[in-house]
Design an enzyme around this catalytic site. Structure first.
Site, PDB file in Angstrom:
ATOM      1  CG  ASP A 115      -0.112  -0.041   2.508  1.00 53.17           C
ATOM      2  OD1 ASP A 115       1.052  -0.466   2.459  1.00 53.17           O
ATOM      3  OD2 ASP A 115      -0.879   0.305   3.530  1.00 53.17           O
ATOM      4  CG  HIS A 152       7.290   0.147  10.282  1.00 55.50           C
ATOM      5  ND1 HIS A 152       7.225  -0.168  11.209  1.00 55.50           N
ATOM      6  CD2 HIS A 152       6.866   1.214  10.400  1.00 55.50           C
ATOM      7  CE1 HIS A 152       7.094   0.701  12.200  1.00 55.50           C
ATOM      8  NE2 HIS A 152       7.012   1.664  11.537  1.00 55.50           N
TER       9      HIS A 152
HETATM   10  C1  BDR Z   1       2.717  -0.564   8.392  1.00 60.82           C
HETATM   11  O1  BDR Z   1       1.694   0.412   8.481  1.00 60.82           O
HETATM   12  C2  BDR Z   1       2.043   1.235   7.347  1.00 60.82           C
HETATM   13  O2  BDR Z   1       1.652   2.693   7.695  1.00 60.82           O
HETATM   14  C3  BDR Z   1       3.331   1.081   6.895  1.00 60.82           C
HETATM   15  O3  BDR Z   1       3.460   1.277   5.585  1.00 60.82           O
HETATM   16  C4  BDR Z   1       3.566  -0.288   7.570  1.00 60.82           C
HETATM   17  O4  BDR Z   1       3.453  -1.364   6.601  1.00 60.82           O
HETATM   18  C5  BDR Z   1       3.654   0.004   9.916  1.00 60.82           C
HETATM   19  O5  BDR Z   1       2.803  -0.122  10.976  1.00 60.82           O
HETATM   20 CA    CA Z   2       2.957  -0.787   4.163  1.00 60.50          CA
END
Ligand code: BDR
Ligand code: CA
Length: 312
Positions: free
Chosen positions: A13, A243
């Site tokens: 995403d 992340h």
């Molecule tokens: C996750 O949530 C999204 O905002 C980031 O892309 C990542 O996949 C982190 O909590």
């Molecule tokens: Ca993400």
């Protein structure tokens, strides 16, 4: 020694840290990217598909993009994270119309086809809400057996959440989908906040990325300014968690991480919705990453964009 590349589809995403993960893959010959599938989350699915197309074009990745779910399986849809990732998904960088278009085939069908064509070899790395994978499992009884492993960024087993005290953003966005994935029988690795918040990148790291690679590193340095400001003001941390890149790295360098086998139940309603709760029994076992060589992971990410150069 010849290394056989990991065959991978990334479900995404995009999103600033999604862009970091996908551009990392473009520099990593140990990963054979077969395509991207898009999902709602940080941005609408229309923007996610557009951003995924832009990333593959900017990165020179000759792979298809399949558009996916616009919302969660069962829960009420949540607002997109424009306050974290910017109005178009890449901080303050304006939207750009890609040259190409998405496949006619949707994300779940593309995942099913890739898993069949690469049975026993395909690693699916999910770095957004995991809705498309649940949809693939619901459509094809063989999907869970055909994939080698599902590695997802999401959850928080032994640490607090990031959108509520209990839940991480991806699992909060579609807890029912994660339960479908966990109950499918596919081997699953969880790359949650337990590990991703142990690896922080700050403004100096992004500036070094730009010096190492003015094109891709420069893009990430520009995109990250807004994201870092969110972390500074709201989270109170002088850097952003690695992340989504950590999830991709866990697919091809699991040796850099420590893990525990944990029974995980995803809470589907109430105040704790989206929580990935460790339980004693009665829930599927998940390989939960808990730590490891965090400097090694960070350095692998940074060095992928080119050799470190001296401070300007
Ligand atoms: C996750 O949530 C999204 O905002 C980031 O892309 C990542 O996949 C982190 O909590
Ligand atoms: Ca993400």
């Amino acid at each position: 020694m010849t290394i056989t590349p990991v065959k991978m589809v990334i479900d995404t995403d995009p999103g600033v840290d999604d862009a970091m993960a996908i551009l990392y893959v473009a520099h990593m010959p140990e990963i054979e990217l077969l395509g991207l599938t898009s999902v709602f989350g940080n941005v609408s699915v229309e923007k996610a598909t557009r951003n995924a197309l832009r990333l593959v074009e900017d990165a020179g990745l000759n792979v298809p993009v399949a558009g996916g779910a616009a919302g969660p399986l069962a829960r009420d849809a949540q607002p997109h994270s424009y306050h974290v990732h910017g109005a178009e998904g890449f901080g303050d960088i304006p939207a750009q119309t890609p040259k190409g278009r998405a496949l006619d085939e949707d994300a779940a069908d593309f995942l099913i086809r890739m898993a069949r064509e690469h049975a026993g070899e395909l690693v699916v790395c999910a770095i957004g809400p995991i809705t498309n994978l649940a949809e693939a499992i619901n459509r094809d009884a063989g999907f869970a057996k055909n994939v080698k492993r599902i590695v997802f960024m999401g959850g928080a087993a032994f640490v607090p959440g990031n959108v509520t005290p209990h839940a991480e953003a991806n699992t909060f966005n579609d807890p029912h989908a994660l339960n479908v994935v966990l109950q499918s029988g596919a081997p699953v690795t969880m790359v949650g906040l337990d590990v991703t918040m142990q690896i922080l990148l700050d403004g100096d790291d992004f500036a070094a990325l730009e010096r190492a690679n003015p094109n891709h590193g420069g893009f990430l340095n520009r995109a990250s300014a807004f994201y870092l400001e969110f972390y500074r003001q709201v989270v109170g941390v002088a850097g952003c968690g690695l992340h989504d890149p950590a999830a991709v790295i866990a697919c091809h360098r699991p040796d850099l991480f420590e893990s525990r086998s944990v029974a995980i139940r995803v809470i589907e309603e109430g105040e704790e919705i989206g929580r990935t709760l460790p339980v004693d029994e009665g829930a599927p076992m998940v390989e939960v990453l808990t730590g490891g060589d965090m400097d090694g992971v960070k350095n692998l990410f940074l060095r992928a964009f080119g050799p470190a150069t001296a401070t300007a």
